[in-house]
Design a protein around this motif. Structure first.
Motif, PDB file in Angstrom:
ATOM      1  N   ARG A 118     -28.398 -53.255 -63.164  1.00 49.73           N
ATOM      2  CA  ARG A 118     -29.523 -52.363 -62.895  1.00 49.73           C
ATOM      3  C   ARG A 118     -30.275 -52.123 -64.202  1.00 49.73           C
ATOM      4  O   ARG A 118     -29.751 -52.368 -65.277  1.00 49.73           O
ATOM      5  CB  ARG A 118     -29.030 -51.049 -62.283  1.00 49.73           C
ATOM      6  CG  ARG A 118     -28.360 -51.253 -60.925  1.00 49.73           C
ATOM      7  CD  ARG A 118     -27.907 -49.953 -60.304  1.00 49.73           C
ATOM      8  NE  ARG A 118     -26.637 -49.493 -60.848  1.00 49.73           N
ATOM      9  CZ  ARG A 118     -26.005 -48.388 -60.434  1.00 49.73           C
ATOM     10  NH1 ARG A 118     -26.543 -47.642 -59.473  1.00 49.73           N
ATOM     11  NH2 ARG A 118     -24.841 -48.034 -60.960  1.00 49.73           N
ATOM     12  N   ASN A 121     -32.008 -45.783 -65.904  1.00 52.50           N
ATOM     13  CA  ASN A 121     -31.749 -44.554 -65.157  1.00 52.50           C
ATOM     14  C   ASN A 121     -31.950 -43.373 -66.093  1.00 52.50           C
ATOM     15  O   ASN A 121     -31.316 -43.311 -67.153  1.00 52.50           O
ATOM     16  CB  ASN A 121     -30.325 -44.540 -64.599  1.00 52.50           C
ATOM     17  CG  ASN A 121     -30.055 -43.339 -63.692  1.00 52.50           C
ATOM     18  OD1 ASN A 121     -30.912 -42.488 -63.505  1.00 52.50           O
ATOM     19  ND2 ASN A 121     -28.864 -43.290 -63.125  1.00 52.50           N
ATOM     20  N   TYR A 150     -26.750 -53.507 -54.459  1.00 51.66           N
ATOM     21  CA  TYR A 150     -27.794 -52.502 -54.462  1.00 51.66           C
ATOM     22  C   TYR A 150     -28.188 -52.201 -55.899  1.00 51.66           C
ATOM     23  O   TYR A 150     -27.509 -52.583 -56.841  1.00 51.66           O
ATOM     24  CB  TYR A 150     -27.336 -51.217 -53.758  1.00 51.66           C
ATOM     25  CG  TYR A 150     -26.346 -50.386 -54.553  1.00 51.66           C
ATOM     26  CD1 TYR A 150     -26.780 -49.314 -55.331  1.00 51.66           C
ATOM     27  CD2 TYR A 150     -24.988 -50.684 -54.542  1.00 51.66           C
ATOM     28  CE1 TYR A 150     -25.885 -48.562 -56.059  1.00 51.66           C
ATOM     29  CE2 TYR A 150     -24.086 -49.936 -55.272  1.00 51.66           C
ATOM     30  CZ  TYR A 150     -24.538 -48.875 -56.024  1.00 51.66           C
ATOM     31  OH  TYR A 150     -23.640 -48.134 -56.752  1.00 51.66           O
ATOM     32  N   SER A 152     -31.738 -50.707 -58.663  1.00 49.58           N
ATOM     33  CA  SER A 152     -33.173 -50.614 -58.902  1.00 49.58           C
ATOM     34  C   SER A 152     -33.480 -50.959 -60.353  1.00 49.58           C
ATOM     35  O   SER A 152     -32.628 -50.812 -61.231  1.00 49.58           O
ATOM     36  CB  SER A 152     -33.669 -49.202 -58.596  1.00 49.58           C
ATOM     37  OG  SER A 152     -33.335 -48.812 -57.283  1.00 49.58           O
ATOM     38  N   GLN A 155     -34.738 -46.130 -62.116  1.00 47.81           N
ATOM     39  CA  GLN A 155     -34.260 -45.007 -61.301  1.00 47.81           C
ATOM     40  C   GLN A 155     -34.616 -43.697 -61.982  1.00 47.81           C
ATOM     41  O   GLN A 155     -34.318 -43.491 -63.158  1.00 47.81           O
ATOM     42  CB  GLN A 155     -32.751 -45.091 -61.091  1.00 47.81           C
ATOM     43  CG  GLN A 155     -32.187 -43.919 -60.292  1.00 47.81           C
ATOM     44  CD  GLN A 155     -30.718 -44.095 -59.958  1.00 47.81           C
ATOM     45  OE1 GLN A 155     -30.265 -45.189 -59.654  1.00 47.81           O
ATOM     46  NE2 GLN A 155     -29.967 -43.001 -60.011  1.00 47.81           N
ATOM     47  N   ASN A 176     -34.425 -52.825 -55.461  1.00 41.85           N
ATOM     48  CA  ASN A 176     -35.643 -52.027 -55.425  1.00 41.85           C
ATOM     49  C   ASN A 176     -36.313 -52.020 -56.795  1.00 41.85           C
ATOM     50  O   ASN A 176     -35.628 -51.973 -57.822  1.00 41.85           O
ATOM     51  CB  ASN A 176     -35.321 -50.571 -55.055  1.00 41.85           C
ATOM     52  CG  ASN A 176     -34.514 -50.475 -53.777  1.00 41.85           C
ATOM     53  OD1 ASN A 176     -35.051 -50.511 -52.687  1.00 41.85           O
ATOM     54  ND2 ASN A 176     -33.206 -50.363 -53.929  1.00 41.85           N
ATOM     55  N   GLN A 179     -36.441 -46.295 -57.737  1.00 45.39           N
ATOM     56  CA  GLN A 179     -35.588 -45.422 -56.934  1.00 45.39           C
ATOM     57  C   GLN A 179     -35.797 -43.974 -57.356  1.00 45.39           C
ATOM     58  O   GLN A 179     -35.750 -43.654 -58.545  1.00 45.39           O
ATOM     59  CB  GLN A 179     -34.113 -45.786 -57.084  1.00 45.39           C
ATOM     60  CG  GLN A 179     -33.191 -44.877 -56.270  1.00 45.39           C
ATOM     61  CD  GLN A 179     -31.731 -45.255 -56.396  1.00 45.39           C
ATOM     62  OE1 GLN A 179     -31.401 -46.341 -56.886  1.00 45.39           O
ATOM     63  NE2 GLN A 179     -30.854 -44.391 -55.952  1.00 45.39           N
ATOM     64  N   TYR A 181     -34.010 -40.591 -57.033  1.00 50.22           N
ATOM     65  CA  TYR A 181     -32.667 -40.147 -56.693  1.00 50.22           C
ATOM     66  C   TYR A 181     -32.709 -38.922 -55.786  1.00 50.22           C
ATOM     67  O   TYR A 181     -33.638 -38.103 -55.853  1.00 50.22           O
ATOM     68  CB  TYR A 181     -31.885 -39.827 -57.961  1.00 50.22           C
ATOM     69  CG  TYR A 181     -30.412 -39.637 -57.745  1.00 50.22           C
ATOM     70  CD1 TYR A 181     -29.594 -40.724 -57.455  1.00 50.22           C
ATOM     71  CD2 TYR A 181     -29.840 -38.377 -57.832  1.00 50.22           C
ATOM     72  CE1 TYR A 181     -28.234 -40.557 -57.253  1.00 50.22           C
ATOM     73  CE2 TYR A 181     -28.476 -38.194 -57.637  1.00 50.22           C
ATOM     74  CZ  TYR A 181     -27.686 -39.297 -57.334  1.00 50.22           C
ATOM     75  OH  TYR A 181     -26.338 -39.117 -57.136  1.00 50.22           O
ATOM     76  N   ILE A 201     -39.610 -49.354 -53.134  1.00 48.72           N
ATOM     77  CA  ILE A 201     -39.114 -48.034 -53.539  1.00 48.72           C
ATOM     78  C   ILE A 201     -38.042 -47.550 -52.573  1.00 48.72           C
ATOM     79  O   ILE A 201     -38.120 -47.752 -51.368  1.00 48.72           O
ATOM     80  CB  ILE A 201     -40.267 -47.011 -53.612  1.00 48.72           C
ATOM     81  CG1 ILE A 201     -39.802 -45.721 -54.282  1.00 48.72           C
ATOM     82  CG2 ILE A 201     -40.883 -46.761 -52.248  1.00 48.72           C
ATOM     83  CD1 ILE A 201     -40.932 -44.835 -54.716  1.00 48.72           C
ATOM     84  N   TRP A 202     -37.004 -46.955 -53.155  1.00 46.07           N
ATOM     85  CA  TRP A 202     -35.922 -46.334 -52.396  1.00 46.07           C
ATOM     86  C   TRP A 202     -35.976 -44.852 -52.702  1.00 46.07           C
ATOM     87  O   TRP A 202     -35.737 -44.436 -53.823  1.00 46.07           O
ATOM     88  CB  TRP A 202     -34.586 -46.938 -52.811  1.00 46.07           C
ATOM     89  CG  TRP A 202     -33.376 -46.355 -52.128  1.00 46.07           C
ATOM     90  CD1 TRP A 202     -33.350 -45.520 -51.060  1.00 46.07           C
ATOM     91  CD2 TRP A 202     -32.012 -46.577 -52.500  1.00 46.07           C
ATOM     92  NE1 TRP A 202     -32.063 -45.213 -50.722  1.00 46.07           N
ATOM     93  CE2 TRP A 202     -31.219 -45.857 -51.590  1.00 46.07           C
ATOM     94  CE3 TRP A 202     -31.410 -47.332 -53.494  1.00 46.07           C
ATOM     95  CZ2 TRP A 202     -29.824 -45.844 -51.652  1.00 46.07           C
ATOM     96  CZ3 TRP A 202     -30.016 -47.325 -53.566  1.00 46.07           C
ATOM     97  CH2 TRP A 202     -29.233 -46.594 -52.655  1.00 46.07           C
ATOM     98  N   ASN A 203     -36.316 -44.070 -51.705  1.00 53.30           N
ATOM     99  CA  ASN A 203     -36.467 -42.624 -51.900  1.00 53.30           C
ATOM    100  C   ASN A 203     -35.306 -41.949 -51.181  1.00 53.30           C
ATOM    101  O   ASN A 203     -35.363 -41.783 -49.962  1.00 53.30           O
ATOM    102  CB  ASN A 203     -37.796 -42.163 -51.314  1.00 53.30           C
ATOM    103  CG  ASN A 203     -38.042 -40.690 -51.571  1.00 53.30           C
ATOM    104  OD1 ASN A 203     -37.235 -40.025 -52.218  1.00 53.30           O
ATOM    105  ND2 ASN A 203     -39.127 -40.177 -51.057  1.00 53.30           N
TER     106      ASN A 203
END
Length: 203
Positions: A118, A121, A150, A152, A155, A176, A179, A181, A201-203
């Motif tokens: 990833r 973050n 999985y 991003s 993040q 993604n 993201q 969080y 995007i992962w919301n």
């Protein structure tokens, strides 16, 4: 080292010359510094750079990280700047940059990240101003869990406001680009990024 009696150190600058490299000694780096301002420049870190001191201001500029940069500690109202650095992913790591602490200002600018599970973050102070601009994030592999991958590129976990602009993201593996969080309450502006990803995007 230790100063007796205790003194306050204003600024420490560690500048590398002639392809300077810092490696581990007994599984620990000997480079954590507690001062009002700390700067690392032109240095290659062979393994995880973990900051275990609490400087008021910490800057990495033109450095190379073969593993990751972790920020689990920070002084109150502190700042972090990572600019024009290269993260190669040569040493197996999860995030390239994991910011976690009480920083009130975080700037990640002009960095090149490739080969990690990833990307970035940021979990800073709830009032923090965070700027993630002009970075290039490519070739992420994803984190394996529950029979799937999985993750991003960027993040956003905690902060007061996030500005994410001018970044180039080119990833696959069902990952993604961004993201948000769970529980994030920050003001978020995402603009003018060049994105190639399976999911935006992962919301």
């Amino acid at each position: 080292g230790y100063f007796t009696p205790a003194v306050t150190v204003s600024k420490v600058t560690v500048t590398g010359h002639n392809n300077a490299t810092i490696s581990k000694t007994n599984d620990k780096y000997r480079v954590s510094v507690n001062a009002d301002e700390v700067v690392f420049a032109n240095i290659t870190f062979e393994d995880t750079m973990r900051n275990d001191s609490n400087p008021g201001s910490l800057t990495f500029t033109n450095c190379t990280f073969k593993a990751d940069l972790r920020m689990p500690h920070a002084g109150a109202n502190s700042t972090l700047k990572v600019e024009n650095c290269t993260f190669t992913g040569e040493v197996s790591s999860d995030y390239a940059i994991f910011v976690q602490g009480t920083m009130t200002n975080v700037v990640l600018s002009g960095n090149n990240i490739s080969g990690y599970q990833r990307g970035v973050n940021v979990q800073a102070d709830s009032t923090a101003t965070v700027s993630i601009t002009g970075n290039t994030i490519t070739n992420l592999t994803g984190k394996d869990a529950n029979g799937s991958k999985y993750g991003s590129a960027i993040q956003l976990s905690k902060g007061g406001s996030f500005t994410v602009t001018g970044n180039t993201i080119n990833i696959a593996n069902d990952l993604n680009a961004f993201q948000l969080y769970e529980g994030l309450t920050a003001e978020v502006t995402i603009s003018n990024n060049k994105v190639t990803a399976d999911y935006l995007i992962w919301n």
